[in-house]
Design a protein around this motif. Structure first.
Motif, PDB file in Angstrom:
ATOM      1  N   SER A  38       0.981  -1.062   0.063  1.00 19.85           N
ATOM      2  CA  SER A  38       0.085  -0.047  -0.145  1.00 19.85           C
ATOM      3  C   SER A  38       1.172   1.160  -0.286  1.00 19.85           C
ATOM      4  N   TYR A  39       0.648   2.232   0.437  1.00 22.26           N
ATOM      5  CA  TYR A  39       0.700   3.902   0.618  1.00 22.26           C
ATOM      6  C   TYR A  39       0.777   4.102   1.585  1.00 22.26           C
ATOM      7  N   ALA A  40       1.243   5.475   1.765  1.00 22.26           N
ATOM      8  CA  ALA A  40       0.922   6.125   2.977  1.00 22.26           C
ATOM      9  C   ALA A  40       2.053   7.918   2.865  1.00 22.26           C
ATOM     10  N   PRO A  41       1.145   8.859   3.248  1.00 21.00           N
ATOM     11  CA  PRO A  41       1.806  10.134   3.282  1.00 21.00           C
ATOM     12  C   PRO A  41       2.675   9.750   4.213  1.00 21.00           C
ATOM     13  N   PHE A  42       3.864  10.690   4.620  1.00 16.87           N
ATOM     14  CA  PHE A  42       5.309  10.164   5.946  1.00 16.87           C
ATOM     15  C   PHE A  42       5.930  11.859   6.272  1.00 16.87           C
ATOM     16  N   ALA A  43       6.111  11.453   7.511  1.00 12.39           N
ATOM     17  CA  ALA A  43       6.556  12.775   7.515  1.00 12.39           C
ATOM     18  C   ALA A  43       8.211  11.754   8.490  1.00 12.39           C
ATOM     19  N   PHE A  44       8.296  12.679   8.988  1.00 16.77           N
ATOM     20  CA  PHE A  44       9.782  11.952   9.101  1.00 16.77           C
ATOM     21  C   PHE A  44      10.544  12.967  10.854  1.00 16.77           C
ATOM     22  N   LYS A  45      10.927  12.854  11.390  1.00 20.26           N
ATOM     23  CA  LYS A  45      12.227  13.001  12.212  1.00 20.26           C
ATOM     24  C   LYS A  45      13.647  12.020  13.020  1.00 20.26           C
ATOM     25  N   ASP A  46      14.574  12.452  12.931  1.00 23.17           N
ATOM     26  CA  ASP A  46      15.816  11.786  13.742  1.00 23.17           C
ATOM     27  C   ASP A  46      15.442  10.501  13.752  1.00 23.17           C
ATOM     28  N   ILE A  49      10.716   7.443  10.744  1.00 20.47           N
ATOM     29  CA  ILE A  49       9.313   7.572  10.097  1.00 20.47           C
ATOM     30  C   ILE A  49       7.954   7.323  10.394  1.00 20.47           C
ATOM     31  N   TYR A  50       7.014   8.689   9.990  1.00 17.82           N
ATOM     32  CA  TYR A  50       5.455   8.850  10.873  1.00 17.82           C
ATOM     33  C   TYR A  50       4.221   8.311  10.222  1.00 17.82           C
ATOM     34  N   VAL A  51       4.137   7.580  10.061  1.00 22.82           N
ATOM     35  CA  VAL A  51       2.540   7.815   9.690  1.00 22.82           C
ATOM     36  C   VAL A  51       1.149   7.364  10.227  1.00 22.82           C
ATOM     37  N   LEU A  52       0.229   8.709   9.995  1.00 29.42           N
ATOM     38  CA  LEU A  52      -1.035   7.845  10.508  1.00 29.42           C
ATOM     39  C   LEU A  52      -1.930   7.141   9.469  1.00 29.42           C
ATOM     40  N   LEU A  53      -2.447   6.139  10.176  1.00 28.18           N
ATOM     41  CA  LEU A  53      -2.919   4.932   8.629  1.00 28.18           C
ATOM     42  C   LEU A  53      -4.591   5.111   9.694  1.00 28.18           C
ATOM     43  N   SER A  54      -5.661   5.013   8.616  1.00 34.00           N
ATOM     44  CA  SER A  54      -6.693   3.769   8.713  1.00 34.00           C
ATOM     45  C   SER A  54      -6.839   3.000   9.399  1.00 34.00           C
ATOM     46  N   GLU A  55      -7.534   2.203  10.201  1.00 32.84           N
ATOM     47  CA  GLU A  55      -7.845   1.842  10.884  1.00 32.84           C
ATOM     48  C   GLU A  55      -8.508   0.407   9.380  1.00 32.84           C
ATOM     49  N   ILE A  56      -9.309   1.051   8.972  1.00 35.64           N
ATOM     50  CA  ILE A  56     -10.319   1.043   7.272  1.00 35.64           C
ATOM     51  C   ILE A  56      -9.430   0.605   6.831  1.00 35.64           C
ATOM     52  N   ILE A 109       2.316  13.517  15.290  1.00 39.00           N
ATOM     53  CA  ILE A 109       1.249  14.602  14.959  1.00 39.00           C
ATOM     54  C   ILE A 109       1.607  16.254  14.316  1.00 39.00           C
ATOM     55  N   LYS A 110       2.286  16.466  14.908  1.00 42.06           N
ATOM     56  CA  LYS A 110       2.854  17.736  14.944  1.00 42.06           C
ATOM     57  C   LYS A 110       4.287  17.479  13.727  1.00 42.06           C
ATOM     58  N   ILE A 111       4.732  16.588  13.918  1.00 41.56           N
ATOM     59  CA  ILE A 111       5.649  16.353  12.563  1.00 41.56           C
ATOM     60  C   ILE A 111       5.223  15.723  11.361  1.00 41.56           C
ATOM     61  N   LEU A 112       3.567  14.748  11.506  1.00 38.97           N
ATOM     62  CA  LEU A 112       3.180  14.872  10.410  1.00 38.97           C
ATOM     63  C   LEU A 112       2.686  16.267   9.670  1.00 38.97           C
ATOM     64  N   SER A 113       1.930  16.918  10.682  1.00 41.48           N
ATOM     65  CA  SER A 113       1.004  18.563  10.379  1.00 41.48           C
ATOM     66  C   SER A 113       1.683  19.597   9.816  1.00 41.48           C
ATOM     67  N   ALA A 114       2.867  19.112  10.519  1.00 38.63           N
ATOM     68  CA  ALA A 114       4.231  20.927   9.729  1.00 38.63           C
ATOM     69  C   ALA A 114       4.028  19.837   8.410  1.00 38.63           C
ATOM     70  N   ARG A 115       5.255  18.794   8.141  1.00 34.67           N
ATOM     71  CA  ARG A 115       4.944  18.417   6.494  1.00 34.67           C
ATOM     72  C   ARG A 115       3.916  17.716   5.438  1.00 34.67           C
ATOM     73  N   LEU A 116       2.876  17.281   5.688  1.00 31.56           N
ATOM     74  CA  LEU A 116       1.953  17.134   4.772  1.00 31.56           C
ATOM     75  C   LEU A 116       0.962  17.975   5.513  1.00 31.56           C
TER      76      LEU A 116
END
Length: 176
Positions: A38-46, A49-56, A109-116
């Protein structure tokens, strides 16, 4: 193993490449042990990698059941000079589900929000969305034919870099 200066240069290149991408391909395992891509938008720090995924989405359920996965970040086909040698980095990762009640939730969430953007703020309010931190265990960076590197150790840049020199070889001719 490349020298420290070369390793730093490759690490910087990898980070710059990751900076230029906004989504990744995610390969996880179903409960039955079957691969699922699958695919997902992402962000990263240090180096994480961070992803926010729906359980659906199946990949969120997969990562909760089996935290071992693979990530591929790849150059767009439309901008690649060579389709067979698109620039890419892939990682074997360990996924950590971050609960909404943990301090890591707000930071992720802050890391993802800042990037996406603010879409993350909206999605993070929905109970089916789960935050995952993907921690690279090892990786490979390919920047063209004969220019592939193993990223050793944790983090998006690795802790060591080795140039893969034993690459493509001509097939011996077979005469009949």
């Amino acid at each position: 193993m490349t020298n420290p200066t070369q390793a730093e240069k490759i690490g910087t290149e990898v980070q710059s490449f990751i900076d230029s991408r906004r989504s990744l391909m995610l390969s996880s395992l179903t409960i039955e042990g079957e691969p699922y891509a699958s695919y997902a938008p992402f962000a990263f720090k240090d180096g994480e990698i961070y992803v926010l995924l729906s359980e659906i989405a199946i990949h969120a359920l997969n990562l909760q059941a089996n935290p071992t996965a693979s990530v591929l970040i790849v150059e767009d086909e439309d901008s690649a000079k060579e389709l067979f040698a698109r620039r890419r980095v892939n990682y074997k990762v360990q996924a950590q589900h971050i609960e909404t009640t943990s301090p890591g939730w707000e930071e992720g969430i802050k890391i993802l929000s800042a990037r996406l953007g603010n879409r993350i703020d909206n999605l993070s309010q929905l109970s089916d969305f789960k935050l995952f931190k993907l921690i690279p265990q090892s990786g490979r960076y390919v920047k063209g034919f004969g220019r592939a590197f193993t990223l050793e150790g944790t983090g998006t840049q690795g802790m060591g870099v080795s140039h893969l020199r034993d690459g493509h070889k001509r097939r011996e001719s077979v005469t009949t």
